[in-house]
Scaffold this motif. Structure first.
Motif, PDB file in Angstrom:
ATOM      1  N   MET A   1     175.734 -15.527  21.447  1.00  0.00           N
ATOM      2  CA  MET A   1     174.849 -14.494  21.671  1.00  0.00           C
ATOM      3  C   MET A   1     174.034 -14.744  22.990  1.00  0.00           C
ATOM      4  O   MET A   1     173.703 -15.919  23.320  1.00  0.00           O
ATOM      5  N   THR A   2     173.753 -13.670  23.554  1.00  0.00           N
ATOM      6  CA  THR A   2     172.819 -13.796  24.954  1.00  0.00           C
ATOM      7  C   THR A   2     171.411 -14.188  24.509  1.00  0.00           C
ATOM      8  O   THR A   2     170.818 -13.822  23.733  1.00  0.00           O
ATOM      9  N   THR A   3     170.872 -15.176  25.171  1.00  0.00           N
ATOM     10  CA  THR A   3     169.450 -15.661  25.165  1.00  0.00           C
ATOM     11  C   THR A   3     168.686 -14.423  25.501  1.00  0.00           C
ATOM     12  O   THR A   3     168.663 -13.965  26.812  1.00  0.00           O
ATOM     13  N   ALA A   4     167.583 -13.992  24.680  1.00  0.00           N
ATOM     14  CA  ALA A   4     166.796 -13.044  25.149  1.00  0.00           C
ATOM     15  C   ALA A   4     165.574 -13.596  25.930  1.00  0.00           C
ATOM     16  O   ALA A   4     164.963 -14.452  25.539  1.00  0.00           O
ATOM     17  N   PRO A   5     165.193 -12.969  26.972  1.00  0.00           N
ATOM     18  CA  PRO A   5     164.135 -13.541  27.760  1.00  0.00           C
ATOM     19  C   PRO A   5     162.736 -13.393  27.088  1.00  0.00           C
ATOM     20  O   PRO A   5     162.645 -12.129  26.544  1.00  0.00           O
ATOM     21  N   MET A   6     162.041 -14.398  26.986  1.00  0.00           N
ATOM     22  CA  MET A   6     160.756 -14.096  26.318  1.00  0.00           C
ATOM     23  C   MET A   6     159.639 -13.461  27.227  1.00  0.00           C
ATOM     24  O   MET A   6     159.701 -13.833  28.507  1.00  0.00           O
TER      25      MET A   6
ATOM     26  N   ALA B   1     165.490  -4.989  26.810  1.00  0.00           N
ATOM     27  CA  ALA B   1     165.460  -3.869  28.038  1.00  0.00           C
ATOM     28  C   ALA B   1     164.030  -3.271  28.115  1.00  0.00           C
ATOM     29  O   ALA B   1     163.816  -2.457  28.759  1.00  0.00           O
ATOM     30  N   MET B   2     163.104  -3.561  27.227  1.00  0.00           N
ATOM     31  CA  MET B   2     161.720  -3.276  27.057  1.00  0.00           C
ATOM     32  C   MET B   2     161.009  -4.131  28.113  1.00  0.00           C
ATOM     33  O   MET B   2     161.437  -5.155  28.176  1.00  0.00           O
ATOM     34  N   THR B   3     160.058  -3.549  28.807  1.00  0.00           N
ATOM     35  CA  THR B   3     159.082  -4.237  29.626  1.00  0.00           C
ATOM     36  C   THR B   3     158.158  -5.119  28.613  1.00  0.00           C
ATOM     37  O   THR B   3     158.117  -5.009  27.713  1.00  0.00           O
ATOM     38  N   GLU B   4     157.450  -6.156  29.302  1.00  0.00           N
ATOM     39  CA  GLU B   4     156.624  -6.803  28.734  1.00  0.00           C
ATOM     40  C   GLU B   4     155.411  -6.022  27.849  1.00  0.00           C
ATOM     41  O   GLU B   4     155.142  -6.623  26.976  1.00  0.00           O
TER      42      GLU B   4
ATOM     43  N   ARG C   1     154.584  -6.054  24.215  1.00  0.00           N
ATOM     44  CA  ARG C   1     153.504  -6.400  23.638  1.00  0.00           C
ATOM     45  C   ARG C   1     152.985  -5.400  22.842  1.00  0.00           C
ATOM     46  O   ARG C   1     152.304  -5.386  21.583  1.00  0.00           O
ATOM     47  N   ASP C   2     152.934  -4.064  23.076  1.00  0.00           N
ATOM     48  CA  ASP C   2     152.487  -2.884  22.578  1.00  0.00           C
ATOM     49  C   ASP C   2     153.222  -2.803  20.959  1.00  0.00           C
ATOM     50  O   ASP C   2     152.572  -2.509  20.153  1.00  0.00           O
TER      51      ASP C   2
ATOM     52  N   LYS D   1     154.688   0.239  12.946  1.00  0.00           N
ATOM     53  CA  LYS D   1     154.234   0.547  11.698  1.00  0.00           C
ATOM     54  C   LYS D   1     155.531   0.187  10.909  1.00  0.00           C
ATOM     55  O   LYS D   1     155.471   0.179   9.498  1.00  0.00           O
ATOM     56  N   LEU D   2     156.510  -0.413  11.461  1.00  0.00           N
ATOM     57  CA  LEU D   2     157.715  -0.809  10.700  1.00  0.00           C
ATOM     58  C   LEU D   2     157.363  -2.148   9.938  1.00  0.00           C
ATOM     59  O   LEU D   2     156.539  -2.854  10.799  1.00  0.00           O
ATOM     60  N   THR D   3     157.946  -2.544   8.953  1.00  0.00           N
ATOM     61  CA  THR D   3     157.825  -3.543   7.941  1.00  0.00           C
ATOM     62  C   THR D   3     159.121  -4.229   7.812  1.00  0.00           C
ATOM     63  O   THR D   3     160.122  -3.400   7.836  1.00  0.00           O
ATOM     64  N   GLY D   4     159.053  -5.177   7.472  1.00  0.00           N
ATOM     65  CA  GLY D   4     160.143  -6.053   6.709  1.00  0.00           C
ATOM     66  C   GLY D   4     161.254  -5.992   7.661  1.00  0.00           C
ATOM     67  O   GLY D   4     161.193  -6.216   8.987  1.00  0.00           O
ATOM     68  N   SER D   5     162.503  -5.782   7.385  1.00  0.00           N
ATOM     69  CA  SER D   5     163.924  -5.987   8.134  1.00  0.00           C
ATOM     70  C   SER D   5     164.195  -4.805   9.240  1.00  0.00           C
ATOM     71  O   SER D   5     164.703  -4.982   9.796  1.00  0.00           O
ATOM     72  N   ARG D   6     163.191  -3.947   9.071  1.00  0.00           N
ATOM     73  CA  ARG D   6     163.222  -2.838   9.917  1.00  0.00           C
ATOM     74  C   ARG D   6     162.661  -3.222  11.347  1.00  0.00           C
ATOM     75  O   ARG D   6     162.648  -2.427  12.266  1.00  0.00           O
ATOM     76  N   ARG D   7     161.868  -4.250  11.465  1.00  0.00           N
ATOM     77  CA  ARG D   7     161.086  -4.573  12.553  1.00  0.00           C
ATOM     78  C   ARG D   7     162.112  -4.619  13.775  1.00  0.00           C
ATOM     79  O   ARG D   7     162.983  -5.695  13.282  1.00  0.00           O
ATOM     80  N   LEU D   8     161.948  -4.436  14.906  1.00  0.00           N
ATOM     81  CA  LEU D   8     162.790  -4.716  16.055  1.00  0.00           C
ATOM     82  C   LEU D   8     162.848  -6.529  16.319  1.00  0.00           C
ATOM     83  O   LEU D   8     163.844  -6.895  16.836  1.00  0.00           O
ATOM     84  N   ASP D   9     161.778  -7.036  16.184  1.00  0.00           N
ATOM     85  CA  ASP D   9     161.598  -8.396  16.377  1.00  0.00           C
ATOM     86  C   ASP D   9     162.113  -9.522  15.318  1.00  0.00           C
ATOM     87  O   ASP D   9     162.068 -10.438  15.126  1.00  0.00           O
ATOM     88  N   PHE D  10     162.791  -8.896  14.169  1.00  0.00           N
ATOM     89  CA  PHE D  10     163.410  -9.457  13.063  1.00  0.00           C
ATOM     90  C   PHE D  10     164.774  -9.747  13.223  1.00  0.00           C
ATOM     91  O   PHE D  10     165.431  -8.820  13.702  1.00  0.00           O
TER      92      PHE D  10
END
Length: 563
Positions: free
Chosen positions: A1-6, A536-539, A543-544, A550-559
């Motif tokens: 898996m490609t490491t995501a830049p933080m 692909a998102m900017t910092e 942050r925003d 408003k997404l919760t649970g497993s629907r969050r993009l950062d989950f």
């Protein structure tokens, strides 16, 4: 898996540092790359701010956000919430030992009560119950189907009732009601009464397991839950051993008061469940903060232990406080949970992976009778399989925890049973070698049971209290649907060797392995898909998103999904 830049640490305020870092650290565990996990932990505990990556509430802003959430939901433990409290590992170990004795042990005793009334039908068969009631194996299959359909239909409604009034009230009520029906089985007089009691038992027992998982989740962290669930299902095999010994004694009562032995079996074991059900009203507190009652004035915990019990669970999963334990699941939340397609692969696993083991386990007493064992020895001969089942269940669950791997460890179950069902179909010794056949059936029914892994896996990937409640019921409904299908594998016109049935078990077993591999690939793909979008998102966009989504649970993009 490609490491995501933080995101650049210098450009993140403290709220985003902690909120994003803690979420990523938990979400990537066991599902993303090691470097991503290390980066996430670094982000959440960086610099000299002193933030603890194990405590998502280290940031005062984040802590206040969750405090408001708990107040809004009227979470029953909100007054004990303390973002600053610390404790030693030894304090936590002592608390967990106390929880194991007070919570987990009683959960196992209640499951014993459930299994007593579910498993004794097979033991009754060894005492010629079908002949006494003028029924055949097709009637028996139909009765099992009626039970399982009723059980399945009751799963989700039972979970909704439990969430509304609390599992501490609903579970004991269920137990008392179904024990009365179980007792009434001693008066069966034919096919109609048999089917009626099967339906009532299914309706009243349905939902018990997800209700129990919900109650256990109030006291244990996500890492502790699979092991406790393995103890929970270990009691299934312990019940098999105890009830086999009981059956050996009770079936000898045939002729006493003019009753068959199986009638005494239903009466006595139903009374056992009734006692456990009544005791459960007094043994199940609604939550850690509600152990003090008129009959238990000192409660279970000191103030210090109570604070640790509540805060360690919240730090493991802050969302456990976003609903209180008497809050109903709304139709909107229910619909959102039902359409969460990312959990469907786990439901598919529940549907197929337990079918290959079910017919041999269900028919073990009839199989042993058909190859020459008498009714009394038949029940005793089921004990070794239950002993090995306990050992393998605990080992496979521990292995999953140790490796932090779910798919391949759980798949050991299907790899174990495949050669066994092949042997049942093609080994010629099944006809003439009764001890060889017995050994083969024991090996098959001793399979490493992956149910605890799958239940906890479903709970983890739900990542939300409301979704978790529904997903537990949906997963168990899938398992019951698989059990319904399994009742039509062995048919009356295929006995005693069930060649056609065993051939079908081989096919389903191979399908189960394929579904395991698909599930692994699917979650790896979903995580990579989210990594691609996130990277692909900017910092500023990242942050925003963390602040305002408003997404919760497993629907969050950062989950990230566990697999």
């Amino acid at each position: 898996m490609t490491t995501a830049p933080m995101p650049d640490l210098e450009n993140l305020d403290l709220e985003v540092k902690k909120d994003y870092g803690a979420t990523a650290a938990v979400s990537h565990k066991g599902s993303a790359s090691e470097s991503q996990a290390r980066d996430a932990l670094r982000l959440s505990s960086s610099d000299d701010e002193g933030y603890d990556h194990k405590n998502p509430f280290s940031n005062p802003v984040v802590a206040e956000k969750w405090r408001e959430t708990y107040e809004k939901s009227q979470y029953e433990c909100r007054h004990v919430f303390d973002p600053t409290i610390t404790w030693t590992p030894e304090e936590e170990r002592r608390l967990v030992r106390k929880l194991d004795w007070r919570v987990c042990l009683w959960a196992c005793i209640m499951f014993f009560g459930l299994q007593v009334d579910r498993a004794n039908l097979g033991q009754a068969l060894s005492d010629n119950m079908l002949d006494d009631l003028h029924m055949n194996t097709n009637d028996y299959n139909y009765g099992n189907t009626v039970f399982l359909v009723s059980f399945l239909v009751a799963e989700l409604p039972s979970q909704l009732v439990s969430k509304k009034i609390g599992p501490d009230r609903w579970i004991p009520t269920q137990m008392v009601l179904w024990s009365l029906v179980a007792i009434c089985q001693c008066a069966l007089n034919g096919r109609a009464s048999f089917l009626c009691t099967r339906a009532l038992l299914g309706l009243l027992e349905g939902g018990f397991i997800p209700d129990m998982v919900l109650w256990l989740s109030y006291f244990y962290t996500s890492r502790e839950l699979p092991i406790r669930l393995s103890y929970f299902w270990t009691s299934l095999s312990v019940t098999g051993i105890i009830t086999s010994l009981l059956a050996f004694a009770l079936l000898h009562l045939r002729g006493v008061q003019g009753w068959a032995g199986w009638r005494w079996l239903f009466l006595v074991e139903g009374l056992i469940t009734l006692v456990v059900g009544i005791a459960s009203f007094f043994m199940m507190p609604a939550s850690a903060v509600q152990t003090k009652t008129w009959f238990r004035p000192k409660g279970w915990f000191s103030d210090r232990e109570l604070a640790i019990a509540v805060n360690r669970v919240l730090r493991d999963d802050p969302s456990k406080g976003d609903m209180h334990n008497r809050q109903a699941i709304t139709p909107r939340r229910l619909w959102r949970s039902l359409k969460d397609y990312d959990l469907w692969p786990l439901y598919a696993l529940g549907l197929v992976c337990f079918i290959p083991q079910s017919p041999p386990a269900t028919y073990i007493t009839l199989t042993l009778r058909s190859i020459g064992f008498n009714p009394f020895n038949t029940n005793l001969l089921t004990i070794p399989a239950n002993v090995f089942h306990i050992i393998n269940l605990i080992l496979i669950t521990r292995l999953s925890e140790w490796l932090n791997e779910r798919t391949f460890v759980a798949m050991i179950q299907s790899l174990w049973t495949l050669p066994c069902v092949i042997a049942l179909r093609y080994w010629p010794g099944v006809i003439v070698d009764k001890w060889g056949t017995y050994a083969l059936v024991v090996v098959l029914t001793s399979y490493p049971y992956c149910h605890a892994i799958l239940v906890a896996w479903s709970s983890k990937n739900a990542n939300n209290v409301g979704t978790r409640s529904v997903s537990a019921a949906l997963y168990n409904m899938a398992v019951q649907l698989g059990n319904i299908c399994s009742n039509y594998i062995y048919r009356n016109d295929d006995k005693p060797l069930y060649h056609r049935g065993n051939r079908n078990l081989i096919i389903v077993n191979i399908l189960a392995i394929a579904v395991f591999l698909f599930t692994k690939a699917y979650y790896v793909w979903r995580n990579k898909q989210r990594d691609k979008i996130w990277n692909a998102m900017t910092e500023e966009e990242q942050r925003d998103y963390v602040r305002n989504t408003k997404l919760t649970g497993s629907r969050r993009l950062d989950f990230r999904f566990a697999h």
